[in-house]
Design an enzyme around this catalytic site. Structure first.
Site, short mmCIF file in Angstrom:
data_model
loop_
_atom_site.label_atom_id
_atom_site.label_comp_id
_atom_site.label_asym_id
_atom_site.label_seq_id
_atom_site.Cartn_x
_atom_site.Cartn_y
_atom_site.Cartn_z
N ARG A 78 0.84 -1.21 0.00
CA ARG A 78 0.00 0.00 0.00
C ARG A 78 0.87 1.25 0.00
O ARG A 78 2.07 1.18 0.25
CB ARG A 78 -0.90 0.01 1.23
CG ARG A 78 -0.07 -0.02 2.50
CD ARG A 78 -0.89 0.07 3.73
NE ARG A 78 -1.52 -1.19 4.05
CZ ARG A 78 -2.19 -1.40 5.18
NH1 ARG A 78 -2.34 -0.45 6.05
NH2 ARG A 78 -2.72 -2.57 5.43
N GLY A 79 0.22 2.39 -0.24
CA GLY A 79 0.98 3.64 -0.38
C GLY A 79 1.20 3.87 -1.87
O GLY A 79 1.58 2.94 -2.60
N ALA A 80 0.99 5.11 -2.32
CA ALA A 80 0.94 5.39 -3.76
C ALA A 80 2.19 4.92 -4.53
O ALA A 80 2.07 4.12 -5.47
CB ALA A 80 0.67 6.87 -3.98
N ARG A 137 -7.01 -0.55 -7.42
CA ARG A 137 -7.33 0.59 -6.54
C ARG A 137 -7.42 1.86 -7.41
O ARG A 137 -6.57 2.07 -8.26
CB ARG A 137 -6.25 0.76 -5.44
CG ARG A 137 -6.21 -0.43 -4.48
CD ARG A 137 -5.41 -0.11 -3.23
NE ARG A 137 -6.12 0.79 -2.34
CZ ARG A 137 -5.57 1.34 -1.25
NH1 ARG A 137 -4.31 1.08 -0.94
NH2 ARG A 137 -6.27 2.13 -0.46
N GLN A 195 -2.86 3.24 9.58
CA GLN A 195 -1.52 3.26 8.99
C GLN A 195 -0.53 4.04 9.86
O GLN A 195 0.66 3.74 9.89
CB GLN A 195 -1.57 3.91 7.59
CG GLN A 195 -2.18 3.05 6.51
CD GLN A 195 -3.67 3.29 6.35
OE1 GLN A 195 -4.35 3.73 7.28
NE2 GLN A 195 -4.20 2.99 5.19
N ASP A 227 -1.78 10.83 -2.80
CA ASP A 227 -2.12 9.74 -3.71
C ASP A 227 -2.36 10.24 -5.13
O ASP A 227 -2.17 9.52 -6.10
CB ASP A 227 -3.33 8.97 -3.20
CG ASP A 227 -2.94 8.19 -1.96
OD1 ASP A 227 -2.99 8.77 -0.86
OD2 ASP A 227 -2.51 7.03 -2.10
N ASN A 241 -5.38 12.55 -0.53
CA ASN A 241 -4.53 11.76 0.35
C ASN A 241 -5.46 11.06 1.34
O ASN A 241 -6.69 11.22 1.31
CB ASN A 241 -3.50 12.65 1.06
CG ASN A 241 -2.45 11.84 1.81
OD1 ASN A 241 -1.88 10.90 1.25
ND2 ASN A 241 -2.21 12.14 3.07
N LYS A 242 -4.88 10.29 2.23
CA LYS A 242 -5.66 9.47 3.17
C LYS A 242 -6.75 10.29 3.86
O LYS A 242 -6.53 11.43 4.25
CB LYS A 242 -4.69 8.87 4.19
CG LYS A 242 -5.31 7.96 5.21
CD LYS A 242 -6.16 6.86 4.63
CE LYS A 242 -5.43 5.96 3.65
NZ LYS A 242 -6.37 5.10 2.86
O1 MRU Z 1 -4.75 3.31 1.60
P1 MRU Z 1 -3.26 3.45 1.59
O2 MRU Z 1 -2.60 2.92 2.84
O3 MRU Z 1 -2.63 2.92 0.34
O4 MRU Z 1 -3.05 5.02 1.59
C1 MRU Z 1 -1.76 5.56 1.67
C2 MRU Z 1 -1.76 7.03 1.72
O5 MRU Z 1 -2.78 7.68 1.65
C3 MRU Z 1 -0.44 7.72 1.74
O6 MRU Z 1 -0.50 8.87 2.52
C4 MRU Z 1 -0.06 8.11 0.31
O7 MRU Z 1 -0.16 7.02 -0.54
C5 MRU Z 1 1.28 8.70 0.25
S1 MRU Z 1 2.50 7.44 0.29
C6 MRU Z 1 4.03 8.03 0.15
#
Ligand code: MRU
Length: 349
Positions: A51-53, A94, A203, A244, A254-255
């Site tokens: 996970r994470g962009a 996603r 997270q 993201d 973002n989250k």
């Molecule tokens: O749902 P996730 O855990 O994939 O979401 C992650 C985030 O929102 C992060 O803040 C974002 O991807 C930045 S990662 C460097």
């Protein structure tokens, strides 16, 4: 604790397969998952093992290679048609983080631009996936240095609030917002990190806190609803979050919870930074309201561990991301420097 923190690479290519750190099991268990089929890689993205962009971009790039080597043909035209189907399978995992789409497009471009046999095209795909991975680590390190320059000079030691996870685990390694925090720490300018727990998937509490422990970064975990209070008490000097998807005018997905943080930062005059590679900028979109926002299973809200915490008979709404309008963002920290949102377009070239 890991013996060597430089070992935090969420996606690795090892002995002809992809090896992922299972992020659904951290911080209690450090488990590796080995994947050699494209379909399993797609499932790992969907189920948030990775996970994470930027990290899902790297994973999807390897997914394209795994899919390519499963194609049973020597005919290049048929190969391209099958590869397009694999791209579609991975795109459907996603919807919000644009790095996923960016990486898939780059892989398709490699396939299109590589002359030769199916075998040669497939070999070129592996090389591109590996480049996407190694470039991202370097990009994050540059973002870290640029972020260090962009942060306020006073106080000498900064208390930085962050949201979600943006560290090594969320990228190919090092991290974006957490990468800036690592650079601030190396420069001797970090007092402490405040990590929002980040409901519902936690997270912050699980992953950011774990990474901070690995890196000896002093960290205080707070629940999301404590951030405004901490700012009012003068406990926070800057906020840095990841992204993201950022539109051409700087609106940032973002989250979930990031928007609320930006609003309270404005209220308390705390600078609010977004740290992200340019692969997170979607120059095809202008208005943040056009960013597709993923909605996830309501069990993420009503269930904590194995325990149901809400009564039956209620409805749930579970958007995984929100959009922060550009006007709430002090600066966007990229590998090409830090810009105000309205100057983002100048980095397009
Ligand atoms: O749902 P996730 O855990 O994939 O979401 C992650 C985030 O929102 C992060 O803040 C974002 O991807 C930045 S990662 C460097």
């Amino acid at each position: 604790m890991l013996s060597n923190t430089s070992e935090i690479y969420p996606v690795r290519w090892q002995e002809d397969r992809v090896v992922l750190i299972d992020q659904t099991r951290l911080p209690n268990e450090y488990t590796l998952v080995e994947i050699s089929r494209c379909h399993d890689l797609a499932e790992a993205i969907k189920s948030m093992i990775v996970r994470g962009a930027p990290a899902i971009g790297v994973a999807a790039a390897y997914g394209m290679y795994l899919g390519a080597r499963e194609i049973k043909t020597d005919d290049t035209q048929e190969f391209h048609q099958e590869l397009a189907k694999i791209a579609q399978l991975l795109r459907a995992t996603r919807p919000t983080a644009v790095n996923l789409f960016w990486a898939i497009t780059r892989m398709l471009k490699t396939a299109d631009e590589t002359p030769g046999t199916v075998e040669e095209i497939t070999a070129a795909l592996l090389k591109t996936a590996q480049s996407i991975q190694t470039e991202d680590v370097q990009t994050c390190k540059t973002i870290g240095q640029n972020g260090l320059l962009a942060l306020p000079q006073q106080p000498a030691k900064l208390r930085i609030l962050t949201h979600c996870n943006t560290g090594s685990l969320a990228t190919a390694g090092y991290g974006t917002a957490l990468g800036v925090i690592r650079a601030v720490k190396s420069a001797g300018r970090l007092e402490r990190v405040y990590a929002d727990e980040t409901r519902p998937r936690l997270q912050g509490a699980k992953l950011t806190a774990w990474e901070c422990v690995q890196e000896n970064i002093p960290v205080t975990v707070i629940t999301d609803n404590m951030a405004a209070h901490c700012m009012k008490k003068g406990m926070i000097d800057a906020v840095i979050v990841g992204a993201d998807r950022i539109t051409a005018r700087g609106d940032t997905a973002n989250k979930i919870g990031t928007y609320a943080l930006a609003v309270v930062s404005k209220m308390h005059q705390v600078p609010f930074f977004v740290a992200a590679p340019l692969s997170t900028v979607d120059f095809d979109l202008t208005d943040g309201e056009d960013i597709p926002i993923e909605e996830r299973d309501s069990a993420e809200i009503y269930q904590v561990g194995k325990t149901r915490i809400c009564p039956e008979g209620v409805d749930f709404y579970n958007p995984a991301f929100d959009v922060t309008p550009a006007e709430l963002i002090t600066g966007i920290i990229t590998e090409r420097g830090t810009v105000e949102p309205e100057d983002l377009l100048s980095l397009k070239a």
